[in-house]
Design an enzyme around this catalytic site. Structure first.
Site, PDB file in Angstrom:
ATOM      1  N   LYS A 164      -1.575  10.356  -5.989  1.00 50.61           N
ATOM      2  CA  LYS A 164      -1.548  10.005  -7.417  1.00 50.61           C
ATOM      3  C   LYS A 164      -1.496   8.474  -7.498  1.00 50.61           C
ATOM      4  CE  LYS A 164       0.387   8.913 -10.945  1.00 50.61           C
ATOM      5  NZ  LYS A 164      -0.060   7.765 -11.762  1.00 50.61           N
TER       6      LYS A 164
ATOM      7  N   GLU B  65      12.963  -9.035 -10.942  1.00 52.67           N
ATOM      8  CA  GLU B  65      11.570  -9.156 -10.506  1.00 52.67           C
ATOM      9  C   GLU B  65      10.665  -9.366 -11.723  1.00 52.67           C
ATOM     10  OE1 GLU B  65       9.744  -5.531  -9.005  1.00 52.67           O
ATOM     11  OE2 GLU B  65       8.876  -6.730  -7.404  1.00 52.67           O
TER      12      GLU B  65
ATOM     13  N   GLU C 107       9.160   2.493  -1.260  1.00 53.27           N
ATOM     14  CA  GLU C 107       8.779   1.075  -1.154  1.00 53.27           C
ATOM     15  C   GLU C 107       8.877   0.504  -2.561  1.00 53.27           C
ATOM     16  OE1 GLU C 107       8.187  -0.371   1.611  1.00 53.27           O
ATOM     17  OE2 GLU C 107       7.761   1.290   2.958  1.00 53.27           O
TER      18      GLU C 107
ATOM     19  N   TRP D  53      -0.338  -0.342  -8.503  1.00 51.24           N
ATOM     20  CA  TRP D  53      -1.634  -0.898  -8.895  1.00 51.24           C
ATOM     21  C   TRP D  53      -1.949  -2.268  -8.297  1.00 51.24           C
ATOM     22  CZ3 TRP D  53       0.089  -5.322 -11.013  1.00 51.24           C
ATOM     23  CH2 TRP D  53       1.296  -5.306 -11.719  1.00 51.24           C
TER      24      TRP D  53
ATOM     25  N   SER E  86       8.140   0.626  -8.832  1.00 51.85           N
ATOM     26  CA  SER E  86       9.353  -0.063  -9.272  1.00 51.85           C
ATOM     27  C   SER E  86      10.609   0.706  -8.838  1.00 51.85           C
ATOM     28  CB  SER E  86       9.335  -0.213 -10.788  1.00 51.85           C
ATOM     29  OG  SER E  86       9.336   1.067 -11.377  1.00 51.85           O
TER      30      SER E  86
ATOM     31  N   CYS F  98       5.024  -7.208  -4.316  1.00 55.85           N
ATOM     32  CA  CYS F  98       6.415  -6.756  -4.184  1.00 55.85           C
ATOM     33  C   CYS F  98       7.212  -7.711  -3.319  1.00 55.85           C
ATOM     34  CB  CYS F  98       6.450  -5.362  -3.580  1.00 55.85           C
ATOM     35  SG  CYS F  98       5.473  -5.244  -2.074  1.00 55.85           S
TER      36      CYS F  98
ATOM     37  N   ASP G 184     -10.972  -3.889 -11.832  1.00 58.21           N
ATOM     38  CA  ASP G 184      -9.952  -2.957 -12.301  1.00 58.21           C
ATOM     39  C   ASP G 184      -8.574  -3.613 -12.346  1.00 58.21           C
ATOM     40  OD1 ASP G 184      -9.050  -0.463 -13.083  1.00 58.21           O
ATOM     41  OD2 ASP G 184      -9.033   0.416 -11.085  1.00 58.21           O
TER      42      ASP G 184
ATOM     43  N   ILE H 191      -9.287  -0.638 -18.520  1.00 55.55           N
ATOM     44  CA  ILE H 191      -9.423  -1.922 -19.218  1.00 55.55           C
ATOM     45  C   ILE H 191      -9.497  -3.040 -18.190  1.00 55.55           C
ATOM     46  CG2 ILE H 191      -8.187  -3.532 -20.753  1.00 55.55           C
ATOM     47  CD1 ILE H 191      -7.079  -0.925 -22.109  1.00 55.55           C
TER      48      ILE H 191
HETATM   49  P1  NDP Z   1       5.820   1.923 -11.463  1.00 52.29           P
HETATM   50  O1  NDP Z   1       7.092   2.304 -10.849  1.00 52.29           O
HETATM   51  O2  NDP Z   1       5.714   1.824 -12.916  1.00 52.29           O
HETATM   52  O3  NDP Z   1       4.662   2.928 -11.001  1.00 52.29           O
HETATM   53  C1  NDP Z   1       4.384   3.236  -9.664  1.00 52.29           C
HETATM   54  C2  NDP Z   1       3.697   4.577  -9.594  1.00 52.29           C
HETATM   55  O4  NDP Z   1       4.574   5.589 -10.071  1.00 52.29           O
HETATM   56  C3  NDP Z   1       2.457   4.667 -10.469  1.00 52.29           C
HETATM   57  O5  NDP Z   1       1.499   5.501  -9.854  1.00 52.29           O
HETATM   58  C4  NDP Z   1       3.007   5.308 -11.724  1.00 52.29           C
HETATM   59  O6  NDP Z   1       2.022   5.925 -12.490  1.00 52.29           O
HETATM   60  C5  NDP Z   1       3.956   6.305 -11.126  1.00 52.29           C
HETATM   61  N1  NDP Z   1       4.989   6.776 -12.049  1.00 52.29           N
HETATM   62  C6  NDP Z   1       5.479   6.185 -13.150  1.00 52.29           C
HETATM   63  N2  NDP Z   1       6.442   6.951 -13.711  1.00 52.29           N
HETATM   64  C7  NDP Z   1       6.572   8.037 -12.926  1.00 52.29           C
HETATM   65  C8  NDP Z   1       7.412   9.196 -12.955  1.00 52.29           C
HETATM   66  N3  NDP Z   1       8.313   9.392 -13.905  1.00 52.29           N
HETATM   67  N4  NDP Z   1       7.271  10.099 -11.972  1.00 52.29           N
HETATM   68  C9  NDP Z   1       6.376   9.926 -10.982  1.00 52.29           C
HETATM   69  N5  NDP Z   1       5.548   8.875 -10.910  1.00 52.29           N
HETATM   70  C10 NDP Z   1       5.648   7.930 -11.860  1.00 52.29           C
HETATM   71  O7  NDP Z   1       5.431   0.574 -10.746  1.00 52.29           O
HETATM   72  P2  NDP Z   1       4.168  -0.307 -11.004  1.00 52.29           P
HETATM   73  O8  NDP Z   1       2.921   0.494 -10.895  1.00 52.29           O
HETATM   74  O9  NDP Z   1       4.414  -1.048 -12.251  1.00 52.29           O
HETATM   75  O10 NDP Z   1       4.194  -1.277  -9.748  1.00 52.29           O
HETATM   76  C11 NDP Z   1       4.917  -2.407  -9.730  1.00 52.29           C
HETATM   77  C12 NDP Z   1       6.196  -2.211  -8.969  1.00 52.29           C
HETATM   78  O11 NDP Z   1       5.909  -1.718  -7.659  1.00 52.29           O
HETATM   79  C13 NDP Z   1       6.944  -3.503  -8.746  1.00 52.29           C
HETATM   80  O12 NDP Z   1       8.307  -3.320  -9.010  1.00 52.29           O
HETATM   81  C14 NDP Z   1       6.733  -3.790  -7.278  1.00 52.29           C
HETATM   82  O13 NDP Z   1       7.722  -4.559  -6.677  1.00 52.29           O
HETATM   83  C15 NDP Z   1       6.625  -2.450  -6.676  1.00 52.29           C
HETATM   84  N6  NDP Z   1       5.832  -2.525  -5.468  1.00 52.29           N
HETATM   85  C16 NDP Z   1       6.467  -2.374  -4.261  1.00 52.29           C
HETATM   86  C17 NDP Z   1       5.775  -2.505  -3.076  1.00 52.29           C
HETATM   87  C18 NDP Z   1       6.458  -2.350  -1.743  1.00 52.29           C
HETATM   88  O14 NDP Z   1       5.790  -2.218  -0.735  1.00 52.29           O
HETATM   89  N7  NDP Z   1       7.771  -2.375  -1.676  1.00 52.29           N
HETATM   90  C19 NDP Z   1       4.340  -2.811  -3.070  1.00 52.29           C
HETATM   91  C20 NDP Z   1       3.771  -2.928  -4.391  1.00 52.29           C
HETATM   92  C21 NDP Z   1       4.513  -2.774  -5.542  1.00 52.29           C
HETATM   93  P3  NDP Z   1       1.365   5.164 -13.744  1.00 52.29           P
HETATM   94  O15 NDP Z   1       1.095   3.767 -13.331  1.00 52.29           O
HETATM   95  O16 NDP Z   1       0.171   5.955 -13.931  1.00 52.29           O
HETATM   96  O17 NDP Z   1       2.365   5.259 -14.850  1.00 52.29           O
END
Ligand code: NDP
Length: 497
Positions: free
Chosen positions: A179, A387, A254, A155, A233, A288, A93, A26
């Site tokens: 992944k 956050e 991270e 993402w 997260s 982040c 994207d 989307i």
């Molecule tokens: P999520 O934790 O929701 O997802 C991160 C990744 O984990 C995605 O690929 C997600 O897949 C996957 N995932 C979700 N659930 C599971 C599970 N149970 N087991 C294994 N993998 C899983 O974070 P967001 O994608 O929402 O990203 C935002 C967060 O990332 C923010 O909190 C941000 O601060 C943090 N972040 C940290 C950074 C750093 O360098 N410290 C940099 C960038 C972001 P899917 O999306 O397909 O569900």
């Protein structure tokens, strides 16, 4: 622009997921479905780990650093050739302004080149001697790749965060199952297409897209990987670390942040406001390390806030594919709803809304939010503690350096911090006092692949980037030889050791 139709990339081939399912892509700018990605699951992950294991035992880990570097350089070249279409795909994207997506793609190429250089240096540093207190023995260190690794990325910088993991892992001699986040996987699938084009040996890079619970969870709990590197997260990170620990698999985390920018009363207000806006609103506020808490010295607060309001209101919010857009939409309707929830709660809790706080009137579609600033935010308010991952800045004032340090450190997170002051000694003191993995002085957010990246406390552990990034995919083996011509006489041991 057209979105390429891709399948999963496993063992050097495009394969449909075992379920045959797909997930809609989307556009955050319009809410329209613009394509789809394969919906991988446990069976696909298993196949990808098997392919990565075969490739690890096969050519990849046996290649010299120079041989691996040659592939990384070819990947960098292809990324540069495809810069425009990759940037457009990323912007479509993920919703980030095209100008920022172009920076990201440049950084992707730069990161592959940087780790190609380090892969070559690895050859030179192999078998380095360790000085010992006994001349009968000689010890050298071998640095060896860990094995097949699982990489789970976020993402907000889809291709770049994946590259921060993939490039050092491949340079080290590891093989990869990547992944990406289902929210933005398109450019990671293009990374697979580039790997295919440069004829990276089959199984060295596998990309399995899909939902976190369906594809991420089986990867994080897979006993066949040597390491899981995760960006995302804090809550998901904890789940992944637990699953990996059950198999004795090491992790690098991270995670999230709530970083603080401290502006002292000797700061140039114009400059400081610029960094405050960039530090929180860049990447549509979904960073982040966003300096989403802002502490302003009380002496300059009135002038600072007047300028901040003016500046935030001139940020151009528009279609992210337009060259002069500075703020695009947030990633999804769920994220938009979450952000609006924060804004409502912060108003209810009594903070003052300086600017923003709503969806822009001129954009009827998509997930846009105005750059929003709250002042008089109290440490106990949700906005100060949690956050948001959106363009919402929380500000408060302070009086003394000690008070500013205490407030900045009073967070569960410890990713980054920033200080703006004309006093270099003060900046050094504050930098040393911050309980974070990163500190910026007189700026916010610059990030270079040469410098280590990572946090403390709830922001995670381990470091990516720099030489630390490469080391994290290597294990060190000591090889000790007895080199004396004399027969070893074990008695008395105490006098020899
Ligand atoms: P999520 O934790 O929701 O997802 C991160 C990744 O984990 C995605 O690929 C997600 O897949 C996957 N995932 C979700 N659930 C599971 C599970 N149970 N087991 C294994 N993998 C899983 O974070 P967001 O994608 O929402 O990203 C935002 C967060 O990332 C923010 O909190 C941000 O601060 C943090 N972040 C940290 C950074 C750093 O360098 N410290 C940099 C960038 C972001 P899917 O999306 O397909 O569900």
């Amino acid at each position: 622009m057209g979105v390429p139709h891709r399948e999963l990339y496993i063992d050097g081939a495009w394969v449909a997921p075992a379920s045959n399912g797909r997930i809609d892509v989307i556009s955050p700018a319009t809410g329209d479905v613009v394509g789809s990605i394969p919906r991988g699951g446990a069976a696909d992950v298993n196949q990808a780990v098997q392919a990565a294991t075969k490739a690890f035992c096969g050519p990849w880990s046996k290649y010299s650093g120079h041989q691996r570097a040659a592939y990384l350089r070819k990947i960098a070249e292809k990324v540069k050739e495809r810069k425009n279409d990759l940037a457009q795909l990323e912007s479509l994207d993920n919703g980030k302004p095209i100008s920022e997506a172009e920076w990201d793609i440049d950084d992707v190429a730069g990161c592959f080149e940087y780790y190609a250089d380090l892969a070559e240096k690895l050859d030179e540093s192999q078998d380095s001697p360790v000085p010992l207190p006994m001349e009968e023995f000689k010890t050298v260190l071998r640095r060896e790749p860990l094995g097949p690794v699982g990489l789970i990325s976020a993402w907000n910088y889809p291709m770049l965060i994946a590259t921060w993991k993939v490039a050092p892992a491949l340079a080290a001699g590891c093989t990869v199952v990547l992944k990406p986040s289902e929210m933005a996987s398109l450019t990671c699938l293009e990374m697979a297409a580039i790997a295919d084009e440069v004829q990276l040996p089959p199984g060295v890079l596998n990309v399995v897209t899909g939902l976190g619970v369906e594809a991420g969870a089986p990867l994080s709990g897979h006993p066949g990987v040597a390491k899981i590197s995760f960006t995302g997260s804090t809550a998901t990170g904890q789940r992944i670390a637990e699953a990996a620990a059950k198999n004795g698999v090491q992790t690098c985390m991270e995670l999230g942040g709530k970083s603080c920018l401290i502006v002292f009363n000797d700061a140039n207000i114009e400059d400081a406001v610029e960094w405050a806006c960039f530090g929180c609103f860049w990447t549509n506020g979904q960073i982040c390390s966003a300096t989403s808490r802002l502490l302003v010295h009380e002496d300059i607060a009135d002038a600072f806030y007047a300028r901040l309001k003016q500046r935030a209101e001139t940020i151009k919010i528009a279609d992210p594919l337009q060259a002069d857009t500075r703020l695009g939409p947030v990633i999804s309707s769920a994220q938009l709803e979450k952000i609006m929830g924060f804004i409502k709660d912060t108003k209810d809790e009594g903070a003052t809304l300086l600017t923003g706080g709503k969806r822009p009137e001129h954009l009827s579609r998509g997930y846009f939010v105005e750059p929003t600033v709250f002042i008089n935010v109290k440490p106990e308010m949700r906005l100060w503690r949690e956050e948001v991952f959106g363009p919402v800045l929380a500000s408060a004032t302070f009086c003394t350096e000690e008070e500013a340090i205490a407030i900045a450190n009073g967070s569960q997170y410890g990713l980054a911090a920033a200080v703006i002051s004309a006093d270099a000694e003060r900046c050094k003191r504050v930098a040393a006092a911050m309980e974070t993995g990163i500190v910026w002085i007189n700026c916010s957010q610059p990030c270079f692949c040469q410098a280590p990246w990572g946090g403390k406390k709830a922001s995670g552990y381990g470091r990516e980037l720099g030489t630390y990034g490469l080391d994290s995919y290597l294990s060190v083996k000591q090889v000790t030889s007895y080199v004396s011509k004399e027969r070893w006489d074990w008695y008395p041991v105490e006098s020899k050791l």
